[in-house]
Scaffold this active site. Structure first.
Site, short mmCIF file in Angstrom:
data_model
loop_
_atom_site.label_atom_id
_atom_site.label_comp_id
_atom_site.label_asym_id
_atom_site.label_seq_id
_atom_site.Cartn_x
_atom_site.Cartn_y
_atom_site.Cartn_z
N HIS A 221 49.66 50.60 39.73
CA HIS A 221 49.52 49.83 39.01
C HIS A 221 48.21 49.37 38.13
CE1 HIS A 221 48.92 45.03 39.14
NE2 HIS A 221 48.29 45.37 39.81
N ASP B 139 54.55 43.33 39.74
CA ASP B 139 54.93 44.10 38.61
C ASP B 139 56.61 44.08 38.58
OD1 ASP B 139 51.72 45.02 37.78
OD2 ASP B 139 51.96 46.32 39.92
P1 NAD Z 1 38.12 37.27 45.04
O1 NAD Z 1 37.16 37.44 44.42
O2 NAD Z 1 38.39 35.92 44.58
O3 NAD Z 1 37.49 37.41 46.58
C1 NAD Z 1 37.86 38.67 46.78
C2 NAD Z 1 36.92 38.65 48.14
O4 NAD Z 1 36.78 40.39 48.75
C3 NAD Z 1 35.73 37.98 48.14
O5 NAD Z 1 35.97 36.64 48.90
C4 NAD Z 1 34.48 39.10 48.26
O6 NAD Z 1 34.20 38.27 48.99
C5 NAD Z 1 36.06 39.81 49.63
N1 NAD Z 1 35.35 41.15 49.16
C6 NAD Z 1 34.37 41.55 49.01
N2 NAD Z 1 34.14 42.46 49.10
C7 NAD Z 1 34.87 43.06 50.54
C8 NAD Z 1 34.30 43.56 52.03
N3 NAD Z 1 33.56 44.94 51.91
N4 NAD Z 1 35.13 43.63 52.94
C9 NAD Z 1 36.25 42.58 53.23
N5 NAD Z 1 35.84 40.99 52.01
C10 NAD Z 1 34.98 41.49 50.67
O7 NAD Z 1 39.04 38.06 43.99
P2 NAD Z 1 40.83 37.70 44.41
O8 NAD Z 1 41.30 37.28 42.90
O9 NAD Z 1 40.80 37.67 45.60
O10 NAD Z 1 41.13 39.57 44.32
C11 NAD Z 1 41.29 40.81 44.62
C12 NAD Z 1 41.68 41.86 44.49
O11 NAD Z 1 42.91 41.78 44.63
C13 NAD Z 1 40.94 42.10 43.16
O12 NAD Z 1 40.21 43.71 42.90
C14 NAD Z 1 41.80 42.14 42.13
O13 NAD Z 1 41.91 42.79 41.13
C15 NAD Z 1 43.24 42.58 42.97
N6 NAD Z 1 44.63 42.62 42.33
C16 NAD Z 1 45.93 42.66 42.73
C17 NAD Z 1 46.55 42.72 42.75
C18 NAD Z 1 47.15 43.46 42.54
O14 NAD Z 1 49.01 43.30 42.06
N7 NAD Z 1 48.04 44.87 43.42
C19 NAD Z 1 46.97 41.34 42.11
C20 NAD Z 1 45.83 40.42 41.92
C21 NAD Z 1 44.16 41.08 42.23
C1 LMR Z 2 47.65 41.70 38.28
O1 LMR Z 2 48.20 42.74 37.63
O2 LMR Z 2 47.47 40.27 37.51
C2 LMR Z 2 45.75 41.96 38.80
O3 LMR Z 2 46.21 43.70 39.12
C3 LMR Z 2 44.85 41.31 38.61
C4 LMR Z 2 44.55 42.46 36.95
O4 LMR Z 2 42.60 42.66 37.15
O5 LMR Z 2 45.52 42.55 36.40
#
Ligand code: NAD
Ligand code: LMR
Length: 331
Positions: free
Chosen positions: A187, A159
């Protein structure tokens, strides 16, 4: 050369994981002289595909990468870790809010918090990325009484980076000109990207961008809703920019902050700015030694900002109430 820094990444086989681990292994996290050791956690069905990623790591022949372990066992993954980056969990789909993930992802963090408590290194620090990241961090921390409060971070750096980019584009300057930019709160859409205390080229952002309506009615919601906009455009949640922000977050906590600037992350509130103690809330932070940090104090908060800070705190209290059954002894 110094001893390797051990970094555990959960969800390593996912979109963010794939964008993250090659940059860590290449020196993009701790620099060109610091060896690293990777511990990659995935759920069992994802291990075969993660093995392909291990092959690719070998094929990169990264000189700084001392060893890699891929596992579905949390205590193996967190054993001796200096940093744990909690990425594993479901991402949201179009039309969902991040809080809609709370019951799907929350339970992951009870077991992972316990495993961090049991197995991680004595100075471990933990960055939670998986959403809703502030509350997932709260759950994990509540199960890890051995890990002090100041070692827990939830990622609001994406952000902050988004906010800096939007201000720089509007002002027609390079993004490096934007400093002192705080993301307050959760967030989520209630976050407050604080343009009133930000600087552009050392001057108040509000004087460089003399357009209060744009700042309040376009800039704030654009930053707060950028995650949804990326999901709509890409058909998947942000991954490369999220991995980049995870690296920025760990680096900001690991090196002294540049004089006259600060960075944002969700940390355990100590009551600063009237935010209830114990919530994981994003504040402006500085570090003098790359180990401890403190919250920047005495920033002016007007009535509009106050209402926004409180709304985000209220949302985090509601999220905490929604996962009461998942909280452990250190809550
Ligand atoms: P994705 O689905 O591509 O990958 C997530 C991975 O986590 C998968 O490979 C899955 O098998 C694995 N997983 C699920 N449960 C698990 C566990 N108990 N232990 C270990 N691994 C496990 O998703 P992504 O795009 O990589 O996003 C991951 C997370 O990050 C999501 O929750 C998303 O919303 C979050 N995210 C947060 C931010 C932020 O700014 N804070 C930004 C982007 C994404
Ligand atoms: C983001 O800010 O891009 C991540 O937290 C993914 C989402 O769900 O918005």
């Amino acid at each position: 050369m110094s001893a390797p820094i051990r970094i555990a990444v959960t969800g390593a086989g996912g979109q963010i994981g794939y964008a993250l681990i090659f940059r860590i292994a290449s020196g993009g996290l701790f620099g060109p002289d610091q060896p690293v050791s990777l511990r990659l956690l995935e759920i069992t069905p994802a291990l075969p595909s993660l093995n392909g990623t291990l092959m690719e790591l070998d094929d990169c022949a990264f000189p700084l990468l001392k060893d890699v372990v891929a596992t579905d066992q949390t205590t193996t993954a967190f054993d001796g870790a200096d940093w744990v980056i909690l990425v594993g969990g479901l991402p949201r789909k179009e039309g969902m809010s991040r809080a809609d993930l709370i019951r799907a992802n929350g339970p992951i963090f009870t077991g992972q918090g316990k495993a961090i408590n049991e197995a991680a290194g004595p100075d471990v620090r933990v960055l939670t990325v998986a959403n809703p990241c502030n509350t997932n961090a709260l759950i994990a921390r509540s199960h890890a009484p051995k890990v002090p409060a100041e070692r827990w971070f939830a990622m609001t750096r994406l952000d902050q980076n988004r906010a800096a980019a939007q201000l720089a584009i509007k002002a027609g300057v390079g993004v490096g000109e934007v400093t002192q930019l705080t993301i307050w709160g959760n967030h989520s859409d209630t976050q407050y990207p604080d343009y009133k205390n930000a600087l552009i080229g050392g001057k108040p952002a509000t004087s460089v961008i003399n357009d209060p309506t744009w700042l309040s009615d376009t800039f704030v919601p654009t930053v707060a809703k950028r995650g949804s906009a990326v999901i709509k455009a890409r058909g998947a949640s942000s991954a490369a920019s999220a991995a980049n922000a995870a690296l920025d977050s760990v680096r900001s906590a690991s090196f002294p902050t540049k004089s006259g600037d600060w960075f944002s992350a969700g940390v355990v509130s100590d009551g600063s700015y009237g935010i209830p103690a114990g919530l994981i809330y994003s504040f402006p932070l500085t570090s003098t030694d790359g180990k401890s940090w403190s919250i920047v104090q005495n920033l002016p908060i007007d009535d509009d900002a106050r209402a926004r800070l409180d709304a985000s705190a209220k949302e985090l209290q509601d999220e905490r109430d929604a996962v009461k059954d998942l909280l452990g002894p250190a809550a």
